[in-house]
Design a protein around this motif. Structure first.
Motif, PDB file in Angstrom:
ATOM      1  N   GLY A  98      18.602  65.634   6.763  1.00 46.46           N
ATOM      2  CA  GLY A  98      19.972  65.154   6.805  1.00 46.46           C
ATOM      3  C   GLY A  98      20.106  63.674   7.082  1.00 46.46           C
ATOM      4  O   GLY A  98      19.129  62.943   7.249  1.00 46.46           O
ATOM      5  N   VAL A  99      21.372  63.223   7.096  1.00 48.28           N
ATOM      6  CA  VAL A  99      21.707  61.812   7.333  1.00 48.28           C
ATOM      7  C   VAL A  99      22.796  61.763   8.399  1.00 48.28           C
ATOM      8  O   VAL A  99      23.928  62.118   8.131  1.00 48.28           O
ATOM      9  N   PRO A 100      22.475  61.357   9.642  1.00 47.43           N
ATOM     10  CA  PRO A 100      21.117  61.077  10.128  1.00 47.43           C
ATOM     11  C   PRO A 100      20.321  62.369  10.306  1.00 47.43           C
ATOM     12  O   PRO A 100      20.897  63.459  10.406  1.00 47.43           O
ATOM     13  N   ALA A 101      19.011  62.238  10.355  1.00 47.90           N
ATOM     14  CA  ALA A 101      18.145  63.411  10.437  1.00 47.90           C
ATOM     15  C   ALA A 101      18.312  64.134  11.767  1.00 47.90           C
ATOM     16  O   ALA A 101      18.378  63.505  12.826  1.00 47.90           O
ATOM     17  N   ARG A 102      18.385  65.451  11.684  1.00 45.38           N
ATOM     18  CA  ARG A 102      18.453  66.303  12.871  1.00 45.38           C
ATOM     19  C   ARG A 102      17.453  67.447  12.713  1.00 45.38           C
ATOM     20  O   ARG A 102      17.164  67.875  11.596  1.00 45.38           O
ATOM     21  N   ARG A 103      16.988  67.953  13.847  1.00 49.48           N
ATOM     22  CA  ARG A 103      16.026  69.040  13.778  1.00 49.48           C
ATOM     23  C   ARG A 103      16.706  70.316  13.315  1.00 49.48           C
ATOM     24  O   ARG A 103      17.725  70.738  13.857  1.00 49.48           O
ATOM     25  N   ILE A 104      16.125  70.953  12.287  1.00 50.47           N
ATOM     26  CA  ILE A 104      16.667  72.208  11.762  1.00 50.47           C
ATOM     27  C   ILE A 104      15.679  73.354  11.919  1.00 50.47           C
ATOM     28  O   ILE A 104      15.962  74.480  11.519  1.00 50.47           O
ATOM     29  N   GLY A 105      14.514  73.068  12.492  1.00 55.61           N
ATOM     30  CA  GLY A 105      13.515  74.106  12.695  1.00 55.61           C
ATOM     31  C   GLY A 105      12.213  73.495  13.186  1.00 55.61           C
ATOM     32  O   GLY A 105      12.158  72.330  13.574  1.00 55.61           O
ATOM     33  N   TRP A 106      11.186  74.330  13.156  1.00 53.52           N
ATOM     34  CA  TRP A 106       9.841  73.899  13.534  1.00 53.52           C
ATOM     35  C   TRP A 106       8.873  74.228  12.397  1.00 53.52           C
ATOM     36  O   TRP A 106       9.087  75.183  11.662  1.00 53.52           O
ATOM     37  N   VAL A 107       7.820  73.442  12.288  1.00 52.30           N
ATOM     38  CA  VAL A 107       6.764  73.710  11.307  1.00 52.30           C
ATOM     39  C   VAL A 107       5.419  73.739  12.008  1.00 52.30           C
ATOM     40  O   VAL A 107       5.210  73.060  13.015  1.00 52.30           O
ATOM     41  N   GLY A 108       4.499  74.521  11.449  1.00 56.44           N
ATOM     42  CA  GLY A 108       3.142  74.555  11.974  1.00 56.44           C
ATOM     43  C   GLY A 108       2.267  73.521  11.288  1.00 56.44           C
ATOM     44  O   GLY A 108       2.717  72.740  10.453  1.00 56.44           O
ATOM     45  N   GLU A 109       1.008  73.534  11.614  1.00 54.00           N
ATOM     46  CA  GLU A 109       0.078  72.549  11.055  1.00 54.00           C
ATOM     47  C   GLU A 109      -0.172  72.767   9.573  1.00 54.00           C
ATOM     48  O   GLU A 109      -0.637  71.864   8.882  1.00 54.00           O
ATOM     49  N   GLY A 150      14.864  62.881   1.369  1.00 53.30           N
ATOM     50  CA  GLY A 150      16.176  62.257   1.421  1.00 53.30           C
ATOM     51  C   GLY A 150      16.743  62.038   2.810  1.00 53.30           C
ATOM     52  O   GLY A 150      17.838  61.487   2.949  1.00 53.30           O
ATOM     53  N   ALA A 151      16.033  62.441   3.849  1.00 50.00           N
ATOM     54  CA  ALA A 151      16.527  62.277   5.216  1.00 50.00           C
ATOM     55  C   ALA A 151      16.499  60.808   5.630  1.00 50.00           C
ATOM     56  O   ALA A 151      15.737  59.998   5.088  1.00 50.00           O
ATOM     57  N   VAL A 152      17.336  60.469   6.610  1.00 52.14           N
ATOM     58  CA  VAL A 152      17.331  59.132   7.212  1.00 52.14           C
ATOM     59  C   VAL A 152      17.064  59.303   8.701  1.00 52.14           C
ATOM     60  O   VAL A 152      17.912  59.825   9.435  1.00 52.14           O
ATOM     61  N   VAL A 153      15.890  58.878   9.130  1.00 53.33           N
ATOM     62  CA  VAL A 153      15.461  59.069  10.516  1.00 53.33           C
ATOM     63  C   VAL A 153      15.812  57.828  11.331  1.00 53.33           C
ATOM     64  O   VAL A 153      15.356  56.727  11.020  1.00 53.33           O
ATOM     65  N   VAL A 154      16.633  58.017  12.378  1.00 58.21           N
ATOM     66  CA  VAL A 154      17.057  56.892  13.211  1.00 58.21           C
ATOM     67  C   VAL A 154      16.664  57.078  14.675  1.00 58.21           C
ATOM     68  O   VAL A 154      16.957  56.229  15.505  1.00 58.21           O
ATOM     69  N   LYS A 155      16.022  58.223  14.993  1.00 59.80           N
ATOM     70  CA  LYS A 155      15.519  58.409  16.354  1.00 59.80           C
ATOM     71  C   LYS A 155      14.205  59.174  16.284  1.00 59.80           C
ATOM     72  O   LYS A 155      13.872  59.783  15.256  1.00 59.80           O
ATOM     73  N   ASP A 156      13.458  59.143  17.381  1.00 59.38           N
ATOM     74  CA  ASP A 156      12.137  59.752  17.399  1.00 59.38           C
ATOM     75  C   ASP A 156      12.196  61.237  17.031  1.00 59.38           C
ATOM     76  O   ASP A 156      13.160  61.940  17.356  1.00 59.38           O
ATOM     77  N   VAL A 157      11.148  61.686  16.358  1.00 60.09           N
ATOM     78  CA  VAL A 157      11.038  63.082  15.918  1.00 60.09           C
ATOM     79  C   VAL A 157       9.908  63.738  16.714  1.00 60.09           C
ATOM     80  O   VAL A 157       8.781  63.241  16.717  1.00 60.09           O
ATOM     81  N   PRO A 158      10.180  64.870  17.404  1.00 64.63           N
ATOM     82  CA  PRO A 158       9.122  65.517  18.183  1.00 64.63           C
ATOM     83  C   PRO A 158       8.020  66.097  17.302  1.00 64.63           C
ATOM     84  O   PRO A 158       8.230  66.375  16.123  1.00 64.63           O
ATOM     85  N   ALA A 159       6.871  66.299  17.897  1.00 59.93           N
ATOM     86  CA  ALA A 159       5.772  66.962  17.203  1.00 59.93           C
ATOM     87  C   ALA A 159       6.230  68.329  16.704  1.00 59.93           C
ATOM     88  O   ALA A 159       6.990  69.033  17.377  1.00 59.93           O
ATOM     89  N   TYR A 160       5.797  68.698  15.505  1.00 59.20           N
ATOM     90  CA  TYR A 160       6.071  69.984  14.856  1.00 59.20           C
ATOM     91  C   TYR A 160       7.529  70.176  14.432  1.00 59.20           C
ATOM     92  O   TYR A 160       7.886  71.236  13.934  1.00 59.20           O
ATOM     93  N   ALA A 161       8.374  69.177  14.598  1.00 61.62           N
ATOM     94  CA  ALA A 161       9.787  69.339  14.229  1.00 61.62           C
ATOM     95  C   ALA A 161       9.970  69.237  12.719  1.00 61.62           C
ATOM     96  O   ALA A 161       9.276  68.480  12.034  1.00 61.62           O
ATOM     97  N   LEU A 162      10.926  70.015  12.213  1.00 61.35           N
ATOM     98  CA  LEU A 162      11.394  69.890  10.834  1.00 61.35           C
ATOM     99  C   LEU A 162      12.780  69.270  10.906  1.00 61.35           C
ATOM    100  O   LEU A 162      13.701  69.867  11.479  1.00 61.35           O
ATOM    101  N   VAL A 163      12.920  68.053  10.361  1.00 64.98           N
ATOM    102  CA  VAL A 163      14.207  67.358  10.429  1.00 64.98           C
ATOM    103  C   VAL A 163      14.729  67.103   9.027  1.00 64.98           C
ATOM    104  O   VAL A 163      13.966  66.915   8.077  1.00 64.98           O
TER     105      VAL A 163
END
Length: 203
Positions: free
Chosen positions: A157-168, A142-155
Protein backbone atom coordinates in the motif's frame (compact mmCIF):
# COMPACT_ATOMS: atom_id res chain seq x y z
CA UNK A 1 30.77 -9.53 -22.87
CA UNK A 2 33.95 -9.24 -20.82
CA UNK A 3 34.96 -11.70 -18.15
CA UNK A 4 37.39 -10.99 -15.35
CA UNK A 5 37.86 -14.27 -13.55
CA UNK A 6 34.35 -15.41 -12.70
CA UNK A 7 32.71 -11.98 -13.20
CA UNK A 8 30.56 -11.39 -16.30
CA UNK A 9 30.05 -7.83 -17.53
CA UNK A 10 28.13 -7.18 -20.75
CA UNK A 11 29.92 -4.71 -23.05
CA UNK A 12 27.12 -2.13 -22.90
CA UNK A 13 27.26 -1.96 -19.07
CA UNK A 14 29.07 0.97 -17.42
CA UNK A 15 31.05 -0.37 -14.47
CA UNK A 16 33.53 1.86 -12.68
CA UNK A 17 37.07 0.59 -12.41
CA UNK A 18 36.83 1.56 -8.73
CA UNK A 19 33.87 -0.77 -8.08
CA UNK A 20 34.43 -4.14 -6.42
CA UNK A 21 32.53 -7.03 -8.03
CA UNK A 22 32.50 -10.43 -6.32
CA UNK A 23 33.14 -13.76 -8.05
CA UNK A 24 30.22 -15.23 -9.93
CA UNK A 25 28.44 -11.89 -10.34
CA UNK A 26 26.84 -10.70 -13.59
CA UNK A 27 26.23 -7.14 -14.80
CA UNK A 28 23.81 -6.98 -17.74
CA UNK A 29 23.01 -4.62 -20.62
CA UNK A 30 23.04 -0.86 -19.95
CA UNK A 31 23.45 -1.28 -16.19
CA UNK A 32 25.61 1.25 -14.35
CA UNK A 33 27.72 0.47 -11.29
CA UNK A 34 29.32 3.58 -9.80
CA UNK A 35 32.61 4.27 -8.06
CA UNK A 36 33.42 2.38 -4.86
CA UNK A 37 30.29 0.22 -5.05
CA UNK A 38 30.88 -3.17 -3.44
CA UNK A 39 29.02 -6.19 -4.79
CA UNK A 40 29.40 -9.57 -3.12
CA UNK A 41 29.63 -12.95 -4.78
CA UNK A 42 26.98 -14.30 -7.18
CA UNK A 43 25.08 -11.03 -7.52
CA UNK A 44 22.98 -10.16 -10.57
CA UNK A 45 22.45 -6.59 -11.77
CA UNK A 46 19.79 -6.52 -14.48
CA UNK A 47 19.37 -4.46 -17.63
CA UNK A 48 19.36 -0.71 -17.07
CA UNK A 49 19.76 -0.98 -13.29
CA UNK A 50 21.72 1.67 -11.37
CA UNK A 51 24.00 0.97 -8.40
CA UNK A 52 25.13 4.22 -6.80
CA UNK A 53 28.51 5.34 -5.51
CA UNK A 54 29.60 3.36 -2.47
CA UNK A 55 26.51 1.13 -2.35
CA UNK A 56 27.23 -2.10 -0.48
CA UNK A 57 25.62 -5.39 -1.55
CA UNK A 58 26.13 -8.75 0.12
CA UNK A 59 26.37 -12.13 -1.58
CA UNK A 60 23.61 -13.62 -3.76
CA UNK A 61 21.66 -10.39 -4.30
CA UNK A 62 19.43 -9.84 -7.34
CA UNK A 63 18.74 -6.34 -8.66
CA UNK A 64 16.22 -6.63 -11.48
CA UNK A 65 15.85 -4.52 -14.62
CA UNK A 66 15.76 -0.72 -14.27
CA UNK A 67 15.92 -0.70 -10.48
CA UNK A 68 17.60 2.37 -8.97
CA UNK A 69 19.73 1.74 -5.87
CA UNK A 70 20.99 5.13 -4.71
CA UNK A 71 23.87 5.58 -2.29
CA UNK A 72 24.41 5.00 0.57
CA UNK A 73 22.10 1.94 0.43
CA UNK A 74 23.24 -1.23 2.16
CA UNK A 75 21.93 -4.63 1.08
CA UNK A 76 22.69 -7.75 3.12
CA UNK A 77 23.04 -11.25 1.68
CA UNK A 78 20.25 -12.67 -0.45
CA UNK A 79 18.30 -9.45 -1.03
CA UNK A 80 15.88 -9.28 -3.98
CA UNK A 81 15.19 -5.93 -5.66
CA UNK A 82 12.36 -6.16 -8.19
CA UNK A 83 12.06 -4.39 -11.56
CA UNK A 84 11.92 -0.58 -11.44
CA UNK A 85 12.27 -0.43 -7.63
CA UNK A 86 13.64 2.87 -6.28
CA UNK A 87 15.70 3.20 -3.10
CA UNK A 88 15.85 6.95 -2.47
CA UNK A 89 18.54 8.94 -0.67
CA UNK A 90 17.26 12.52 -0.21
CA UNK A 91 14.75 13.26 2.56
CA UNK A 92 14.02 16.82 1.38
CA UNK A 93 14.80 16.87 -2.35
CA UNK A 94 15.34 20.14 -4.18
CA UNK A 95 17.20 21.02 -7.39
CA UNK A 96 17.97 24.52 -6.07
CA UNK A 97 18.64 26.20 -2.74
CA UNK A 98 16.22 28.71 -1.23
CA UNK A 99 18.25 31.55 -2.80
CA UNK A 100 17.79 30.07 -6.28
CA UNK A 101 21.33 28.73 -6.65
CA UNK A 102 21.79 25.21 -7.98
CA UNK A 103 22.27 22.63 -5.25
CA UNK A 104 25.64 20.92 -5.22
CA UNK A 105 26.78 17.74 -3.52
CA UNK A 106 27.83 19.87 -0.52
CA UNK A 107 24.30 21.27 0.00
CA UNK A 108 22.71 18.04 1.19
CA UNK A 109 23.57 14.84 3.00
CA UNK A 110 22.49 11.55 1.42
CA UNK A 111 20.69 9.06 3.64
CA UNK A 112 20.30 5.43 2.72
CA UNK A 113 17.96 2.47 2.75
CA UNK A 114 19.14 -0.61 4.66
CA UNK A 115 17.79 -4.00 3.62
CA UNK A 116 18.54 -6.99 5.80
CA UNK A 117 19.16 -10.64 4.90
CA UNK A 118 16.75 -12.35 2.54
CA UNK A 119 14.27 -9.47 2.22
CA UNK A 120 12.44 -8.84 -1.06
CA UNK A 121 11.22 -5.58 -2.59
CA UNK A 122 8.47 -6.04 -5.20
CA UNK A 123 8.31 -4.42 -8.62
CA UNK A 124 7.98 -0.61 -8.75
CA UNK A 125 8.03 -0.27 -4.97
CA UNK A 126 9.71 2.81 -3.52
CA UNK A 127 11.62 2.87 -0.23
CA UNK A 128 11.95 6.44 1.05
CA UNK A 129 15.20 6.82 2.99
CA UNK A 130 16.06 6.53 5.76
CA UNK A 131 14.28 3.22 6.37
CA UNK A 132 15.33 -0.30 7.30
CA UNK A 133 13.66 -3.37 5.80
CA UNK A 134 14.00 -6.26 8.23
CA UNK A 135 15.33 -9.71 7.42
CA UNK A 136 13.08 -11.90 5.24
CA UNK A 137 10.43 -9.17 4.97
CA UNK A 138 8.50 -8.68 1.72
CA UNK A 139 7.46 -5.32 0.29
CA UNK A 140 4.57 -5.78 -2.15
CA UNK A 141 4.75 -4.45 -5.70
CA UNK A 142 3.96 -0.75 -5.96
CA UNK A 143 4.21 -0.07 -2.22
CA UNK A 144 5.74 3.12 -0.82
CA UNK A 145 7.73 2.44 2.34
CA UNK A 146 8.16 5.46 4.64
CA UNK A 147 8.91 3.73 7.95
CA UNK A 148 10.92 0.74 9.11
CA UNK A 149 9.59 -2.72 8.24
CA UNK A 150 9.96 -5.51 10.85
CA UNK A 151 11.60 -8.82 10.04
CA UNK A 152 9.22 -11.28 8.31
CA UNK A 153 6.59 -8.58 7.71
CA UNK A 154 4.51 -8.45 4.53
CA UNK A 155 3.75 -4.80 3.76
CA UNK A 156 1.66 -3.26 0.98
CA UNK A 157 0.00 0.00 0.00
CA UNK A 158 0.71 3.74 -0.04
CA UNK A 159 2.01 4.30 2.54
CA UNK A 160 3.00 0.69 3.17
CA UNK A 161 1.38 -1.06 6.12
CA UNK A 162 1.78 -4.57 7.43
CA UNK A 163 -0.90 -6.90 6.07
CA UNK A 164 0.58 -10.20 7.22
CA UNK A 165 3.72 -12.19 7.88
CA UNK A 166 5.94 -14.21 5.55
CA UNK A 167 8.39 -17.01 6.23
CA UNK A 168 11.87 -17.44 4.84
CA UNK A 169 10.42 -19.17 1.78
CA UNK A 170 8.52 -15.96 0.96
CA UNK A 171 5.09 -17.57 1.33
CA UNK A 172 2.53 -15.85 3.64
CA UNK A 173 2.27 -17.55 7.04
CA UNK A 174 -0.96 -19.08 8.33
CA UNK A 175 -2.19 -18.92 11.95
CA UNK A 176 -0.93 -21.73 14.16
CA UNK A 177 -2.86 -23.81 16.70
CA UNK A 178 -2.03 -21.43 19.57
CA UNK A 179 -2.49 -17.69 19.92
CA UNK A 180 0.44 -15.72 18.56
CA UNK A 181 1.85 -18.60 16.54
CA UNK A 182 2.28 -18.73 12.78
CA UNK A 183 3.23 -21.58 10.45
CA UNK A 184 4.84 -21.63 7.01
CA UNK A 185 2.65 -23.78 4.71
CA UNK A 186 5.71 -24.62 2.60
CA UNK A 187 8.31 -25.60 5.21
CA UNK A 188 6.11 -26.17 8.32
CA UNK A 189 8.48 -23.91 10.26
CA UNK A 190 6.84 -22.13 13.18
CA UNK A 191 7.07 -18.49 14.25
CA UNK A 192 6.07 -16.67 17.43
CA UNK A 193 4.54 -13.16 17.36
CA UNK A 194 5.19 -10.91 20.35
CA UNK A 195 4.50 -7.17 20.56
CA UNK A 196 4.33 -6.73 16.79
CA UNK A 197 7.51 -8.68 16.11
CA UNK A 198 7.96 -12.16 14.72
CA UNK A 199 10.67 -14.62 15.79
CA UNK A 200 11.37 -17.97 14.21
CA UNK A 201 10.87 -20.82 16.65
CA UNK A 202 14.04 -22.82 17.31
CA UNK A 203 13.97 -26.52 17.99
Amino acid sequence: MTSNGNVRIVDSADVSADASIGDGSSIWHLAQVRENAQLGENCIVGRGAYIGTGVIMGDNCKVQNYALVYEPAKLADGVFIGPAVVLTNDTYPRAINADGTIKSAHDWEPVGVTIETGAAIGARATCVAPVTIGAWATVAAGAVVVKDVPAYALVAGVPARRIGWVGESGVPLTPGDAAGTWVCPTTAERYIETDGKLIKETV
